[in-house]
Design an enzyme around this catalytic site. Sequence first.
Site, PDB file in Angstrom:
ATOM      1  N   TYR A  77      37.564  74.839  41.052  1.00  0.00           N
ATOM      2  CA  TYR A  77      36.940  74.330  39.682  1.00  0.00           C
ATOM      3  C   TYR A  77      35.238  74.392  39.968  1.00  0.00           C
ATOM      4  O   TYR A  77      34.846  74.687  38.883  1.00  0.00           O
ATOM      5  CB  TYR A  77      37.495  73.051  39.525  1.00  0.00           C
ATOM      6  CG  TYR A  77      36.885  72.355  38.255  1.00  0.00           C
ATOM      7  CD1 TYR A  77      37.434  72.405  36.995  1.00  0.00           C
ATOM      8  CD2 TYR A  77      35.780  71.642  38.139  1.00  0.00           C
ATOM      9  CE1 TYR A  77      37.214  71.773  35.714  1.00  0.00           C
ATOM     10  CE2 TYR A  77      35.097  71.108  37.025  1.00  0.00           C
ATOM     11  CZ  TYR A  77      35.833  71.219  35.996  1.00  0.00           C
ATOM     12  OH  TYR A  77      35.384  70.681  34.904  1.00  0.00           O
ATOM     13  N   ASP A 220      17.056  88.239  23.388  1.00  0.00           N
ATOM     14  CA  ASP A 220      18.555  88.373  23.292  1.00  0.00           C
ATOM     15  C   ASP A 220      18.794  89.678  24.163  1.00  0.00           C
ATOM     16  O   ASP A 220      18.488  90.928  23.441  1.00  0.00           O
ATOM     17  CB  ASP A 220      18.939  88.505  21.945  1.00  0.00           C
ATOM     18  CG  ASP A 220      20.483  88.644  21.623  1.00  0.00           C
ATOM     19  OD1 ASP A 220      21.089  89.426  22.774  1.00  0.00           O
ATOM     20  OD2 ASP A 220      20.833  88.335  20.658  1.00  0.00           O
TER      21      ASP A 220
HETATM   22  N1  PM9 Z   1      27.739  90.845  18.450  1.00  0.00           N
HETATM   23  C1  PM9 Z   1      28.843  92.388  17.369  1.00  0.00           C
HETATM   24  O1  PM9 Z   1      30.035  92.728  16.952  1.00  0.00           O
HETATM   25  C2  PM9 Z   1      30.151  90.505  17.793  1.00  0.00           C
HETATM   26  C3  PM9 Z   1      30.227  89.282  17.031  1.00  0.00           C
HETATM   27  S1  PM9 Z   1      29.419  89.183  15.552  1.00  0.00           S
HETATM   28  C4  PM9 Z   1      30.444  90.567  14.514  1.00  0.00           C
HETATM   29  O2  PM9 Z   1      27.747  93.020  17.033  1.00  0.00           O
HETATM   30  C5  PM9 Z   1      23.712  89.723  19.641  1.00  0.00           C
HETATM   31  C6  PM9 Z   1      22.664  90.855  19.469  1.00  0.00           C
HETATM   32  C7  PM9 Z   1      25.111  90.070  19.542  1.00  0.00           C
HETATM   33  C8  PM9 Z   1      26.210  89.455  19.486  1.00  0.00           C
HETATM   34  C9  PM9 Z   1      27.530  89.569  19.047  1.00  0.00           C
HETATM   35  C10 PM9 Z   1      25.754  87.987  19.967  1.00  0.00           C
HETATM   36  C11 PM9 Z   1      26.841  86.858  20.065  1.00  0.00           C
HETATM   37  C12 PM9 Z   1      24.496  87.910  20.207  1.00  0.00           C
HETATM   38  N2  PM9 Z   1      23.635  88.635  19.981  1.00  0.00           N
HETATM   39  O3  PM9 Z   1      29.849  87.610  20.304  1.00  0.00           O
HETATM   40  O4  PM9 Z   1      29.103  85.373  21.035  1.00  0.00           O
HETATM   41  O5  PM9 Z   1      25.540  91.248  18.881  1.00  0.00           O
HETATM   42  O6  PM9 Z   1      29.554  87.011  22.582  1.00  0.00           O
HETATM   43  O7  PM9 Z   1      27.586  87.184  21.060  1.00  0.00           O
HETATM   44  C13 PM9 Z   1      28.795  91.114  17.979  1.00  0.00           C
HETATM   45  P1  PM9 Z   1      29.125  86.792  21.164  1.00  0.00           P
END
Ligand code: PM9
Length: 463
Positions: A77, A220
């Site tokens: 954990y 990002d």
């Molecule tokens: N991006 C993509 O397919 C998955 C979900 S939205 C359709 O592009 C950036 C630049 C991303 C992103 C996710 C996230 C969020 C943050 N910034 O999906 O939560 O392209 O891991 O990340 C998607 P998580």
Amino acid sequence: MSEGSRRRSWAEPFKIKVVEPVRMTTHQERREALDEAAWNTFLLKSRDVYIDLLTDSGTSAMSDHQWAGMMVGDEAYAGSENFYHLERAIQETYGYPYMVPTHQGRAAEHIISQILISDGDIIPGNMYFTTTKLHQELAGGTFVDVIVDEAHDPESEHPFKGNVDLNKLEALVDEYGVDRIPFISLATTVNMAGGQPVSLENIKELHAFCSSHGIPIYLDKTRVAENAYFIKEREPGYSDTSVQEIVQEICSYTEGAWMSAKKDALVNIGGYLVLRDEEVFEQARNMVVVYEGLHTYGGLAGRDMEAMARGMVESVDEEHIKARVGQVIYLGNKIASEGVPIVKPVGGHAVFLNAKAFLPHLDQEEYPAQRLAAEIYLEGGVRSMERGIVSAGRDEKTGENLRPNLELVRLTLPRRVYTQAHMDVTAETVWEVWDRRDSIKGLEMVYEPKYLRFFQACFKPIE
Ligand code: PM9
């Protein structure tokens, strides 16, 4: 590897050890699946998809080294061995001293937004991303786009369409004052612009501007390795610098970063927040226990952290990144060779079709990109995603649909998953739809959820 002049420019630096069968479907089966999914490709069942180009998020094939890492997961954990390995790998690969793991990128966005943003704040950034902007808004901020104009023009061949327009940023600082701008939200390989990179020259200028105004840059860095590869290929002075060194240099200009490790870092789940400021780190470390889990696992299993630590090292391997981006460019050039309008130059993680030019007879409120994504599925079982008016959502204040200039369909390539024949079938499928484009009608939205509507909205075809 040495390359003669007759050698193709990229090839996969791996061989395939395990295969996953996929199901072929008939046109009739796909039509039924599409109706059941309310013409939203996010609502299709994966068993009904032949080539899944919905996203590159969490869909990569892990290496044997990563899978071996899964077997040495320390599932304690607290204080898992894999957490410390991940922390070291981040320090070595990216150079940030502090790390808070999260289950995926948006959890890190949530935490950093809640810490840094107050009601009424302005967050400038190089084009919005859906989840990033939402978390900034939920924390009381307003996202303002300061990307260069070329990013909104699918035809522009600018090599760095992800760049920040410093004049736009300066105007914003003059209008609101630095006290209302807690940070700049900088993204590498700008997703919504078509996977377009930022140049190091631009990042350095941004850093100089921000330093002189006391505004931190938060990055990002979800697809930072792809951005670094484009810098190496396109920016004068970097052709002999390694992708790893370029990644380090990009990060060195930023105060912190969040990451969806489901992309660049080649894992099926995972993310984190990285920081230089000890006070912000303390707050993030405390918040993560409320929303994700203890600060040494943040919603992840030990084995997931191990796969991530190993995947991030593979993500900056020269041969890997060259083949990864090479495959995307191959698909983009192939699709465009029959006159299909795509966003130029081809991006790092996906080929983006210009739905406005593909279906010019449709109004944007008839959701041309949403319809086009559905038609591509219907044609060949290839799943893609809308990145246009549906993804943009509504204006928070007026409630009106935002109408982005870019109305796109994204064919996103999972890393190390599909073959060149899959790319050819994808291009052939798009061409078939292109040939019958004049007869394609729009969609009507019949259900709209409150947040991130593109994931769950329902449509019906306009007959
Ligand atoms: N991006 C993509 O397919 C998955 C979900 S939205 C359709 O592009 C950036 C630049 C991303 C992103 C996710 C996230 C969020 C943050 N910034 O999906 O939560 O392209 O891991 O990340 C998607 P998580």
